[in-house]
Design a protein around this motif. Structure first.
Motif, PDB file in Angstrom:
ATOM      1  N   HIS A 245       0.732  -1.372   0.168  1.00 57.71           N
ATOM      2  CA  HIS A 245       0.084   0.011  -0.033  1.00 57.71           C
ATOM      3  C   HIS A 245       0.782   1.390   0.107  1.00 57.71           C
ATOM      4  O   HIS A 245       0.455   2.338  -0.293  1.00 57.71           O
ATOM      5  N   ALA A 246       2.196   1.045   0.358  1.00 64.37           N
ATOM      6  CA  ALA A 246       2.906   2.208   0.582  1.00 64.37           C
ATOM      7  C   ALA A 246       3.677   2.713  -0.688  1.00 64.37           C
ATOM      8  O   ALA A 246       4.163   3.821  -0.864  1.00 64.37           O
ATOM      9  N   ILE A 247       3.709   1.757  -1.562  1.00 61.43           N
ATOM     10  CA  ILE A 247       4.488   2.024  -2.865  1.00 61.43           C
ATOM     11  C   ILE A 247       3.824   3.072  -3.745  1.00 61.43           C
ATOM     12  O   ILE A 247       4.431   4.123  -3.833  1.00 61.43           O
TER      13      ILE A 247
ATOM     14  N   ILE B 122       8.753   0.711  14.556  1.00 64.83           N
ATOM     15  CA  ILE B 122       7.727  -0.016  15.657  1.00 64.83           C
ATOM     16  C   ILE B 122       7.380   1.164  16.732  1.00 64.83           C
ATOM     17  O   ILE B 122       6.488   1.296  17.302  1.00 64.83           O
ATOM     18  N   GLU B 123       8.502   1.915  17.051  1.00 61.87           N
ATOM     19  CA  GLU B 123       8.483   3.084  18.108  1.00 61.87           C
ATOM     20  C   GLU B 123       7.661   4.213  17.451  1.00 61.87           C
ATOM     21  O   GLU B 123       7.154   4.976  18.246  1.00 61.87           O
ATOM     22  N   GLY B 124       7.158   4.132  16.159  1.00 61.27           N
ATOM     23  CA  GLY B 124       6.348   4.990  15.768  1.00 61.27           C
ATOM     24  C   GLY B 124       6.937   6.254  14.953  1.00 61.27           C
ATOM     25  O   GLY B 124       6.179   7.103  14.357  1.00 61.27           O
ATOM     26  N   GLY B 125       8.204   6.283  14.511  1.00 60.15           N
ATOM     27  CA  GLY B 125       8.598   7.111  14.004  1.00 60.15           C
ATOM     28  C   GLY B 125       8.983   7.029  12.570  1.00 60.15           C
ATOM     29  O   GLY B 125       9.263   5.543  12.267  1.00 60.15           O
ATOM     30  N   LEU B 160       6.355   9.023   6.690  1.00 61.70           N
ATOM     31  CA  LEU B 160       6.179   7.766   6.200  1.00 61.70           C
ATOM     32  C   LEU B 160       4.933   7.182   6.695  1.00 61.70           C
ATOM     33  O   LEU B 160       4.330   7.376   7.604  1.00 61.70           O
ATOM     34  N   PRO B 161       4.308   6.398   5.674  1.00 62.26           N
ATOM     35  CA  PRO B 161       3.066   5.613   6.074  1.00 62.26           C
ATOM     36  C   PRO B 161       3.255   5.032   7.700  1.00 62.26           C
ATOM     37  O   PRO B 161       4.256   4.511   7.665  1.00 62.26           O
ATOM     38  N   THR B 162       2.140   4.902   8.579  1.00 61.37           N
ATOM     39  CA  THR B 162       2.229   4.181   9.784  1.00 61.37           C
ATOM     40  C   THR B 162       2.644   2.770   9.517  1.00 61.37           C
ATOM     41  O   THR B 162       2.260   2.143   8.777  1.00 61.37           O
ATOM     42  N   GLY B 163       3.499   2.402  10.227  1.00 62.66           N
ATOM     43  CA  GLY B 163       4.163   0.875  10.221  1.00 62.66           C
ATOM     44  C   GLY B 163       5.202   0.627   9.116  1.00 62.66           C
ATOM     45  O   GLY B 163       5.358  -0.593   8.600  1.00 62.66           O
ATOM     46  N   ILE B 164       5.641   1.714   8.353  1.00 64.38           N
ATOM     47  CA  ILE B 164       6.459   1.290   7.331  1.00 64.38           C
ATOM     48  C   ILE B 164       8.118   2.006   7.625  1.00 64.38           C
ATOM     49  O   ILE B 164       8.201   2.975   8.159  1.00 64.38           O
TER      50      ILE B 164
END
Lengths: 256, 256
Positions: A245-247, B122-125, B160-164
């Protein structure tokens, strides 16, 4: 029909009671070969041994069952088992565990148990990691037998989708029976560590890592929820980490 | 506007030339703090130190830049940096590398470089792992500057998109210039190891793992293809390993 060849490993080491339980159960389903670490390898994630040598020593811990202890990580064990110990044979299933402690949610990343299973899946065959959500060395595994067998029989019968290993977690033994099996997603949770700072006898600082598990997930389709409701959780895990989804997002946003 | 706070780590260790290059580049974009392993940690995957102590020692390797060497894994470094070294501050970006060697495709799982970046995510940044597809200790990094800066500026500007976390790989230095950046998926490839069996001076067997990279992927949208065509590859990586497509399959197939 010949019996399936089942490769067993773990991350708590070859002497743990969890792997004994798993060997006992797998022996009722097929021919078992064991290649497991010669010492605890918890928290090793998907580490492999690239800058050092590896030892592989035959073990008589399990009677007639062919077993080796390996100086490396759980992922090393699977690689050595497939390329050396069983190089002329086809492994039908890789199983890992039963881990002493939970590998739900984000813990899958840090888990040596699951790295052995994922390594099995990378090699192209079905693979399962089993964990009991009870960290004690003398944990009671008596409630898991039926479910380990049921899940393994389903995997032997149906295989697994390409690129998938299973992350199976069992609730700790309680007074009431397990409610059943839930196929889940990985809960959105994380470890927020604290560091216990101490001073050694020589006056130098050192730290112990102390993890606090923080669950942000309110859903009822994830592994943390299943375990807390006394279900066995089964999460299909993949090793393609691409966030597809991020691409498109990056292609749109970025000035490149 | 205050300068962004950029945490730098790696897996080759604090003395490697790759981290020096990354620190030099990041210093032009923000305030840099370094927490990196005190020894090589290649192939450590997402290992963390759970059964042993951790050391964190101030380093003067980088002049005025606050730097620590840590006895643990790359993931440990990020945890210690966030909870101890920078506990009262907000980290705007975690960067890891520049790794001496490729972390394309399946190597992302074994990579200590990427585990530092994924730990940051994972820490969110936002977080980025940089790797040069050249394993030599004296690798030529001169062609990557422009692209490290361009990618980092885009991440600082857009997040960046969350979790990426991003897995960025650079082709080795060649006569012609890099062609540009491709946002990619992880190639479907794997390591097929051989074990070089030897006998030690005491008559006991030991093994060296020797990896052969096998690329099954014929696509032109993956990181292996991009690198082979002299592009910089950028793969958005996620730490939710759930194979969502497999949940329905298991629910349909299994007798539970």
């Amino acid at each position: 029909m010949s019996k399936p060849l089942i490769l067993v490993s773990n991350d708590d080491g070859i002497t743990s009671s969890g792997i004994r339980k798993l060997i006992e159960l797998m022996s009722t389903l097929g021919e078992v070969v064991v290649v497991a670490p010669d010492k605890p390898q918890s928290g090793m994630g998907h580490a492999i041994t690239v800058g050092d040598t590896l030892r592989l020593v035959k073990s008589d811990l399990f009677g007639d069952i062919l077993a080796y202890e390996c100086s490396g990580t759980p992922a090393d064990c699977i690689k050595l088992a497939k390329r050396e110990v069983l190089k002329d044979r086809k492994v039908d299933l890789v199983v890992s565990g039963i881990n002493h402690g939970s590998n739900t949610s984000i813990s899958v990343l840090y888990s040596g148990t699951m790295s052995a299973a994922i390594e099995g899946a990378i090699e192209g065959g079905p693979a399962i990691g089993f964990s009991l959500c009870d960290f004690s060395a003398d944990a009671d595994f008596s409630h898991v037998d039926e479910y380990v067998l049921k899940i393994t029989r389903n995997v032997l019968e149906h295989g697994l989708p390409t690129g998938i290993a299973l992350n199976v977690n069992f609730p700790p033994k309680q007074n009431e029976n397990l409610k059943g099996i839930k196929i889940c997603r990985q809960a959105n949770a994380r470890w927020e560590e604290e560091f216990d700072k101490r001073i050694d006898p020589h006056g130098r600082n050192y730290y112990w890592m102390v993890g606090n598990f923080i669950n942000h997930d309110k859903g009822e389709d994830n592994d943390e929820w299943a375990i807390s409701d006394n279900y066995v959780s089964v999460v299909p895990c993949q090793f393609d980490l691409t966030g597809y989804h991020a691409i498109a997002t990056l292609n749109e946003q970025w000035d490149i």
